[in-house]
Design a protein around this motif. Sequence first.
Motif, PDB file in Angstrom:
ATOM      1  N   UNK A  12       0.870  -1.180   0.000  1.00 39.34           N
ATOM      2  CA  UNK A  12       0.000   0.000   0.000  1.00 39.34           C
ATOM      3  C   UNK A  12       0.904   1.225   0.000  1.00 39.34           C
ATOM      4  N   UNK A  13       0.982   1.861  -1.148  1.00 38.50           N
ATOM      5  CA  UNK A  13       1.892   2.976  -1.363  1.00 38.50           C
ATOM      6  C   UNK A  13       2.879   2.613  -2.443  1.00 38.50           C
ATOM      7  N   UNK A  14       2.881   3.372  -3.530  1.00 36.21           N
ATOM      8  CA  UNK A  14       3.718   3.045  -4.688  1.00 36.21           C
ATOM      9  C   UNK A  14       4.722   4.137  -4.991  1.00 36.21           C
ATOM     10  N   UNK A  15       5.051   4.962  -3.979  1.00 35.41           N
ATOM     11  CA  UNK A  15       6.099   5.955  -4.144  1.00 35.41           C
ATOM     12  C   UNK A  15       7.469   5.317  -3.991  1.00 35.41           C
ATOM     13  N   UNK A  16       8.486   6.119  -3.678  1.00 34.98           N
ATOM     14  CA  UNK A  16       9.845   5.568  -3.585  1.00 34.98           C
ATOM     15  C   UNK A  16       9.984   4.423  -2.590  1.00 34.98           C
ATOM     16  N   UNK A  17       9.333   4.504  -1.434  1.00 35.78           N
ATOM     17  CA  UNK A  17       9.498   3.442  -0.439  1.00 35.78           C
ATOM     18  C   UNK A  17       8.784   2.162  -0.874  1.00 35.78           C
ATOM     19  N   UNK A  18       7.583   2.299  -1.426  1.00 40.59           N
ATOM     20  CA  UNK A  18       6.900   1.124  -1.953  1.00 40.59           C
ATOM     21  C   UNK A  18       7.682   0.495  -3.094  1.00 40.59           C
ATOM     22  N   UNK A  19       8.270   1.345  -3.933  1.00 38.25           N
ATOM     23  CA  UNK A  19       9.093   0.841  -5.033  1.00 38.25           C
ATOM     24  C   UNK A  19      10.313   0.104  -4.501  1.00 38.25           C
ATOM     25  N   UNK A  53      -2.015   7.268  -6.977  1.00 45.64           N
ATOM     26  CA  UNK A  53      -1.070   8.012  -7.810  1.00 45.64           C
ATOM     27  C   UNK A  53      -0.219   7.039  -8.619  1.00 45.64           C
ATOM     28  N   UNK A  54       0.432   7.522  -9.690  1.00 46.51           N
ATOM     29  CA  UNK A  54       1.230   6.622 -10.542  1.00 46.51           C
ATOM     30  C   UNK A  54       2.339   5.927  -9.761  1.00 46.51           C
ATOM     31  N   UNK A  55       2.491   4.641 -10.002  1.00 49.37           N
ATOM     32  CA  UNK A  55       3.520   3.865  -9.317  1.00 49.37           C
ATOM     33  C   UNK A  55       4.906   4.353  -9.726  1.00 49.37           C
ATOM     34  N   UNK A  56       5.791   4.376  -8.750  1.00 50.95           N
ATOM     35  CA  UNK A  56       7.144   4.888  -8.945  1.00 50.95           C
ATOM     36  C   UNK A  56       7.254   6.265  -8.319  1.00 50.95           C
ATOM     37  N   UNK A  57       6.775   7.310  -8.993  1.00 52.62           N
ATOM     38  CA  UNK A  57       6.815   8.651  -8.414  1.00 52.62           C
ATOM     39  C   UNK A  57       5.880   8.826  -7.225  1.00 52.62           C
ATOM     40  N   UNK A  58       4.737   8.094  -7.237  1.00 50.83           N
ATOM     41  CA  UNK A  58       3.769   8.285  -6.165  1.00 50.83           C
ATOM     42  C   UNK A  58       3.222   9.698  -6.151  1.00 50.83           C
ATOM     43  N   UNK A 155       0.686  -6.716 -10.071  1.00 46.70           N
ATOM     44  CA  UNK A 155      -0.523  -6.055 -10.547  1.00 46.70           C
ATOM     45  C   UNK A 155      -0.683  -4.728  -9.817  1.00 46.70           C
ATOM     46  N   UNK A 156      -0.974  -3.671 -10.568  1.00 48.51           N
ATOM     47  CA  UNK A 156      -1.116  -2.331 -10.001  1.00 48.51           C
ATOM     48  C   UNK A 156      -2.592  -1.943  -9.938  1.00 48.51           C
ATOM     49  N   UNK A 157      -2.957  -1.258  -8.862  1.00 48.99           N
ATOM     50  CA  UNK A 157      -4.332  -0.820  -8.642  1.00 48.99           C
ATOM     51  C   UNK A 157      -4.306   0.682  -8.372  1.00 48.99           C
ATOM     52  N   UNK A 158      -4.774   1.477  -9.344  1.00 54.10           N
ATOM     53  CA  UNK A 158      -4.773   2.935  -9.205  1.00 54.10           C
ATOM     54  C   UNK A 158      -5.996   3.363  -8.398  1.00 54.10           C
ATOM     55  N   UNK A 159      -5.965   3.074  -7.127  1.00 49.97           N
ATOM     56  CA  UNK A 159      -7.077   3.391  -6.241  1.00 49.97           C
ATOM     57  C   UNK A 159      -6.544   3.475  -4.819  1.00 49.97           C
ATOM     58  N   UNK A 160      -7.425   3.748  -3.874  1.00 55.93           N
ATOM     59  CA  UNK A 160      -7.060   3.882  -2.468  1.00 55.93           C
ATOM     60  C   UNK A 160      -7.399   2.603  -1.717  1.00 55.93           C
TER      61      UNK A 160
END
Length: 660
Positions: A12-19, A53-58, A155-160
Amino acid sequence: MGTSQIIRTVLIGAGPRGTSVLERLLANWRLGNPSASGPDGVAGLHIDVVDPYPAGPGHVWQPGQSRLYLMNTQSFYPTVIPEDPELAAPVAGCTFDQWREARQDSPDASLTEDEQAELSALGSRDFPSRALYGRYLSSTLDELLSHLPQGVTVQFHRTTATSVRHAGNGMFDVELGDGGPLTAGSVVLALGHLESRLNAEQRELQAGAGQLGLLYLPPAVPADVDWSVVPAGEPVLVRGMGLNFFDVMGQLTEGRGGKFVATEGDGTALPGQGRAGLEYIPSGDEPLIIAASRRGTPYRAKANLAGYYPSGVTLRYCTEAAVGRFAAAGITPGFDHDLWPLLQRDALWAYYSTLVRTRPDAVTEPDAFLALLQETMRPHAHSVSHWEAEADALVAKHVAPDQRLNLPGLAAPLAGRSFASQAEVDAAVVDYLLDDARRSALGEDDPVKMAIGALHHGRAVLKTAVADGGITDESWVAGLRGWFESFVEGLASGPPAIRAEQLAALARAGVVSFVGPDPKFSLDRAAGTFSAASPWVKDGKVRARAMIEALAPSNRVSVNVSPVLEQLLADGLVRPRLMMTAEGAPVETSGLDVSPHPYRPVGANGSVTEGLYVLGLQLSAAQWGTAIGAEARPQTGPVYRSGQRTLRDADEIARHILGL
């Protein structure tokens, strides 16, 4: 692992730490399955990644944001790909600086013209835009996905994510805003920066603004704000002069068409810089920015250095060995009594040794002075008060009065001064800014910047020393977070030096003015305005019909606005950590209560919530300095371990999930 097992995990969270967790899962999976040749007979790994938010940048690092938003670190520093030889080798990717160099050597057709233009002029020691770092994160994620090890699906989910609940048999159900649930054996909370509920004063200001037709912009990620709503030509009160202030400043000046140009022979040249100062040419669309903060001045600018820390500053007192002696003796140290005196010595030594090297005329008997100072500061030779008194007497005897170090004064340059007018405040702040920029340009030849460099360097040692209950609760609350954090951030976490020069130019152009130290804010209903006044400025009350909180949203789990975090707190799967003050009163801290390592939350009943992991900002009660990203350049010792802490935490989580 059983050969028929499918390991399912949700990030849960696709920014730098999730990446980083995703990358570590891939690297460790490949390490644990080195001979895999096909899907049959290979345990599967399925990773669901959830983020609106978009995965990677978050959220924070979106590539489409304004290029005026700069990173607070130089190109050589950040990464989501570890270079630690003790960790599993990455399946793909590189550091930001390596990515930058590769695109300069071989331009990438997928980059925009703006990205290519920035890259063409960006050096290893320059400060990139957040947008470009976001492009690096996006590119790195794409590269990772193109090198998925055998048996791994993502698999990516663009949702909360709205909730995480036990589903029985050691599994979790993760509900999504657009449906669900996802069922998995483990969940990683890499939530990053979250919106927060306003405090009582902010709620009152917001409500009053709505009633009086005023503009109030609460704390927010700067890229989320519509700056066009701030009217041109009118005063706007800006509270806070930390890093977010410079984002506000840029959007309301250069972002509205203003230009900074170099000046020649106008008396504003900065000694040591080899070029003149700056002049600001307004576009006419700027508001009048009235800046206010407790110090009355912005954070000090970063020095011009070849590395993240000064190469000429070696810690002599606040070392890993020195702080490790407490644990070896079975002692939990206090911050003010045990740790700060060590770092204080390093700051003094860095300052005076640099002063002797660069300004020997300011010191009588410089060699003898340094020898005596070293003996006076020898740890454990004296009580805390005794060594400080001896050092002060020694400095008074040997060092010219205007060259003596006042550490508290560095962070509060206007303290103890009164001002007869607002113009006097503005002049004092401009003098401070130009002096600070001059010192930044001198780099390792400036004593003040080297004292700050020692504090910055020592901060890395302290991060390791204080983590996971390394100091007493009362000293964490009253010392580390009570005074030292804001003190060292104001000195060592500042913007690039160009920002100080730009702010001075804006003040000279009449676009920016300053309230003064210790301002009080209020809503003047009779006048229909916001107001602010410093007790140190005569007739200094300022008024404006617009007010901006140049502050990041509060990083406190009890006030963060996050559906999944609020649900986890309500259901008792997580809880804020409580610490005891010196008076024995419990205080709720900013972060979650966790059990290391890897970090898993402690529930309301005191039990560890197995299978649920925490990474990043919500660890602020177990780690200090969680907002600082991972360092790319390989080093050894405590500085290296501190810089790589987030990546090591991600690696621990990944290995635990995979059972390695």
